[in-house]
Design a protein around this motif. Structure first.
Motif, PDB file in Angstrom:
ATOM      1  N   ILE A  35      -4.020  -3.395  -2.689  1.00  0.00           N
ATOM      2  CA  ILE A  35      -5.490  -3.737  -2.402  1.00  0.00           C
ATOM      3  C   ILE A  35      -5.672  -5.270  -2.354  1.00  0.00           C
ATOM      4  O   ILE A  35      -6.195  -6.117  -1.600  1.00  0.00           O
ATOM      5  CB  ILE A  35      -6.584  -3.211  -3.404  1.00  0.00           C
ATOM      6  CG1 ILE A  35      -6.667  -1.553  -2.945  1.00  0.00           C
ATOM      7  CG2 ILE A  35      -8.114  -3.481  -2.820  1.00  0.00           C
ATOM      8  CD1 ILE A  35      -7.535  -0.906  -3.691  1.00  0.00           C
TER       9      ILE A  35
ATOM     10  N   TYR B  86      -8.040   4.568  -9.377  1.00  0.00           N
ATOM     11  CA  TYR B  86      -8.528   3.164  -9.962  1.00  0.00           C
ATOM     12  C   TYR B  86      -8.366   3.192 -11.537  1.00  0.00           C
ATOM     13  O   TYR B  86      -8.496   4.117 -11.890  1.00  0.00           O
ATOM     14  CB  TYR B  86     -10.270   3.100  -9.836  1.00  0.00           C
ATOM     15  CG  TYR B  86     -10.781   1.901 -10.428  1.00  0.00           C
ATOM     16  CD1 TYR B  86      -9.978   0.760 -10.764  1.00  0.00           C
ATOM     17  CD2 TYR B  86     -12.156   1.887 -10.536  1.00  0.00           C
ATOM     18  CE1 TYR B  86     -10.728  -0.616 -10.981  1.00  0.00           C
ATOM     19  CE2 TYR B  86     -12.915   0.904 -11.198  1.00  0.00           C
ATOM     20  CZ  TYR B  86     -12.204  -0.305 -11.274  1.00  0.00           C
ATOM     21  OH  TYR B  86     -12.930  -1.269 -11.991  1.00  0.00           O
TER      22      TYR B  86
ATOM     23  N   LEU C  70      -6.753   3.512   3.505  1.00  0.00           N
ATOM     24  CA  LEU C  70      -7.088   2.764   2.220  1.00  0.00           C
ATOM     25  C   LEU C  70      -7.200   1.300   2.571  1.00  0.00           C
ATOM     26  O   LEU C  70      -8.521   0.503   2.412  1.00  0.00           O
ATOM     27  CB  LEU C  70      -6.036   2.824   0.964  1.00  0.00           C
ATOM     28  CG  LEU C  70      -6.375   2.120  -0.147  1.00  0.00           C
ATOM     29  CD1 LEU C  70      -7.413   2.440  -0.830  1.00  0.00           C
ATOM     30  CD2 LEU C  70      -5.129   2.340  -1.097  1.00  0.00           C
TER      31      LEU C  70
ATOM     32  N   VAL D 133     -10.652  -0.854   2.474  1.00  0.00           N
ATOM     33  CA  VAL D 133     -10.846  -2.121   1.722  1.00  0.00           C
ATOM     34  C   VAL D 133     -11.492  -3.078   2.663  1.00  0.00           C
ATOM     35  O   VAL D 133     -12.441  -3.875   2.452  1.00  0.00           O
ATOM     36  CB  VAL D 133      -9.454  -2.489   1.232  1.00  0.00           C
ATOM     37  CG1 VAL D 133      -9.548  -3.942   1.045  1.00  0.00           C
ATOM     38  CG2 VAL D 133      -8.730  -1.518   0.154  1.00  0.00           C
TER      39      VAL D 133
ATOM     40  N   TRP E  71     -12.074   8.571  -4.190  1.00  0.00           N
ATOM     41  CA  TRP E  71     -11.457   7.317  -4.294  1.00  0.00           C
ATOM     42  C   TRP E  71     -12.149   6.352  -3.453  1.00  0.00           C
ATOM     43  O   TRP E  71     -12.339   5.027  -3.889  1.00  0.00           O
ATOM     44  CB  TRP E  71      -9.993   7.315  -3.570  1.00  0.00           C
ATOM     45  CG  TRP E  71      -9.993   7.646  -2.060  1.00  0.00           C
ATOM     46  CD1 TRP E  71      -9.397   8.762  -1.624  1.00  0.00           C
ATOM     47  CD2 TRP E  71     -10.136   6.725  -0.912  1.00  0.00           C
ATOM     48  NE1 TRP E  71      -9.419   8.688  -0.212  1.00  0.00           N
ATOM     49  CE2 TRP E  71      -9.802   7.539   0.167  1.00  0.00           C
ATOM     50  CE3 TRP E  71     -10.254   5.458  -0.912  1.00  0.00           C
ATOM     51  CZ2 TRP E  71      -9.876   6.875   1.512  1.00  0.00           C
ATOM     52  CZ3 TRP E  71     -10.408   4.753   0.266  1.00  0.00           C
ATOM     53  CH2 TRP E  71     -10.095   5.616   1.360  1.00  0.00           C
ATOM     54  N   GLN E  72     -13.098   6.657  -2.403  1.00  0.00           N
ATOM     55  CA  GLN E  72     -13.861   5.656  -1.985  1.00  0.00           C
ATOM     56  C   GLN E  72     -14.882   4.939  -2.830  1.00  0.00           C
ATOM     57  O   GLN E  72     -15.260   3.767  -2.833  1.00  0.00           O
ATOM     58  CB  GLN E  72     -14.629   6.328  -0.688  1.00  0.00           C
ATOM     59  CG  GLN E  72     -13.934   6.583   0.493  1.00  0.00           C
ATOM     60  CD  GLN E  72     -13.222   8.083   0.348  1.00  0.00           C
ATOM     61  OE1 GLN E  72     -13.248   8.648  -0.833  1.00  0.00           O
ATOM     62  NE2 GLN E  72     -12.822   8.772   1.373  1.00  0.00           N
TER      63      GLN E  72
ATOM     64  N   LEU F 180     -13.065   2.815  -5.178  1.00  0.00           N
ATOM     65  CA  LEU F 180     -12.625   1.337  -4.561  1.00  0.00           C
ATOM     66  C   LEU F 180     -14.151   0.618  -4.469  1.00  0.00           C
ATOM     67  O   LEU F 180     -13.738  -0.662  -4.938  1.00  0.00           O
ATOM     68  CB  LEU F 180     -12.357   1.987  -3.071  1.00  0.00           C
ATOM     69  CG  LEU F 180     -12.191   0.632  -2.192  1.00  0.00           C
ATOM     70  CD1 LEU F 180     -11.096  -0.117  -2.611  1.00  0.00           C
ATOM     71  CD2 LEU F 180     -11.779   1.240  -0.860  1.00  0.00           C
TER      72      LEU F 180
ATOM     73  N   TYR G 149     -14.452  -0.812  -7.919  1.00  0.00           N
ATOM     74  CA  TYR G 149     -13.241  -1.730  -8.230  1.00  0.00           C
ATOM     75  C   TYR G 149     -13.494  -3.301  -7.336  1.00  0.00           C
ATOM     76  O   TYR G 149     -13.361  -4.336  -8.371  1.00  0.00           O
ATOM     77  CB  TYR G 149     -11.965  -1.542  -7.504  1.00  0.00           C
ATOM     78  CG  TYR G 149     -10.860  -2.450  -7.625  1.00  0.00           C
ATOM     79  CD1 TYR G 149     -10.195  -2.747  -8.647  1.00  0.00           C
ATOM     80  CD2 TYR G 149     -10.500  -2.857  -6.236  1.00  0.00           C
ATOM     81  CE1 TYR G 149      -9.173  -3.685  -8.360  1.00  0.00           C
ATOM     82  CE2 TYR G 149      -9.628  -3.932  -6.015  1.00  0.00           C
ATOM     83  CZ  TYR G 149      -8.930  -4.258  -7.200  1.00  0.00           C
ATOM     84  OH  TYR G 149      -7.733  -5.170  -7.089  1.00  0.00           O
TER      85      TYR G 149
END
Ligand SMILES: NC(=O)c1ccc[n+]([C@@H]2O[C@H](COP(=O)([O-])OP(=O)(O)OC[C@H]3O[C@@H](n4cnc5c(N)ncnc54)[C@H](OP(=O)(O)O)[C@@H]3O)[C@@H](O)[C@H]2O)c1
Length: 292
Positions: free
Chosen positions: A161, A190, A223, A227, A273-274, A277, A280
């Protein structure tokens, strides 16, 4: 519980120290200044901690640069295979709970459904081979081992990322184009969620092998798109390319989605994961200067 973390400046090491700090659990850590492949040095370090050796040792140190591992196989074997064997022996002898981390790259990626813990590894890269050797050696040395396989980790430091954000910055300034592979699928993770998963598994007294990643699956292109859409670069195009087009030294698994059923059953929290993300990107890790 009193913890010690090797590789403490890496993505997972940083996340673990932060999470344990939030909870007020004593945690010490060392990174490169303590060579994880030197068991005597590690033993001396543990003995010198205030209050003596810790109750839990997490080995978050690894040689994670997959392409460099192809060029430096001896170093990869030393850090990824020899070191966990020595740490496992040390922990076993001293009654310290040992936690070791491994990777989805132990699988060849030829499967069609999520890989379960009991599926046979068949690594294709030096990184995958040495990590699998490390798993087996640690298991042989320490019957009480907690082994957690994870995938596509992002946290503070060098990661996909950060690299994509660095490239986006340059493309937005008129330099080059964004091209990302779309034929590998896995589960982004993460580091902060991985740290919590480890903590929950240790607190629950779990041993043996667990897979952990964030929920859902993605290609690297998916991904990258997610991002950019969340970082003010929604207007930038990303070309979809095949892995072969990059001509990388190390082969990658085409499909390395880990089955999460066992960790879910053990009560490990698992968000998509979204969501991870977004957390993060909103954190100090995600707002750090992109790695060029
Ligand atoms: N990153 C991923 O996408 C990924 C995916 C699946 C599994 N994993 C596994 O997850 C675990 C944590 O990975 P991570 O992403 O946190 O890795 P990372 O960010 O690369 O951190 C690893 C740390 O270990 C340090 N280290 C290397 N050699 C050492 C040595 N001989 N002695 C002491 N420390 C040493 C590294 O220092 P330098 O950086 O200065 O070398 C680095 O700070 C590893 O077991 C890895 O194999 C990672």
């Amino acid at each position: 519980m009193r913890w010690f973390v090797t590789g403490s400046e890496g993505q997972l090491g940083t996340a673990l120290r932060r999470r344990l700090g939030e909870l007020g659990e004593p945690c010490w850590g060392r990174d490169l200044e303590l060579d994880v492949a030197d068991p005597e040095a590690v033993a001396d370090e543990l003995a010198s901690l205030p209050g003596g050796p810790p109750e839990v040792l997490v080995n978050a140190a690894a040689f994670t640069q997959v392409d460099r591992c192809e060029q430096e196989p001896e170093l990869a074997a030393r850090i990824n295979a020899l070191a966990p064997a020595g740490l496992a022996r040390l922990c076993s002898e001293r009654g310290i709970r040992f936690v070791h981390i491994s990777t989805d790259y132990v699988f060849d990626g030829e499967g069609e459904k999520p890989y379960r813990e009991e599926d046979p590894p068949a690594p294709r890269s030096v990184y995958g081979h040495t990590k699998w050797q490390g798993e087996r050696a640690a298991m042989a040395e320490c019957s009480e081992l907690l082994l957690v396989r994870t995938s596509w980790v992002f946290g503070r430091g060098r990661n996909f990322i950060a690299a994509i954000l660095g490239q986006a910055e340059r493309v937005a300034a008129g330099e080059g184009a964004l091209r990302v592979v779309d034929d590998q699928r896995g589960r982004p993770t993460y580091a902060q969620d991985l740290a919590e998963a480890i903590r929950v598994l240790v607190a629950g007294g779990h041993r043996g092998l667990f897979h952990f990643a964030n929920d859902g699956e993605a290609s690297w292109w998916d991904l990258a798109r997610a991002v950019l859409d969340r970082s003010g670069y929604g207007g930038l195009e990303i070309e979809r390319i095949a892995t072969l087009a990059l001509d990388l030294p190390a082969p990658r698994p085409r499909y390395s989605v880990l089955d999460l059923g066992k960790a879910r059953k053990a009560g490990v929290p698992m968000r998509p994961w979204q969501e991870a993300l977004e957390a993060y990107l909103a954190s100090e890790d995600g707002s750090a200067v992109p790695v060029p």
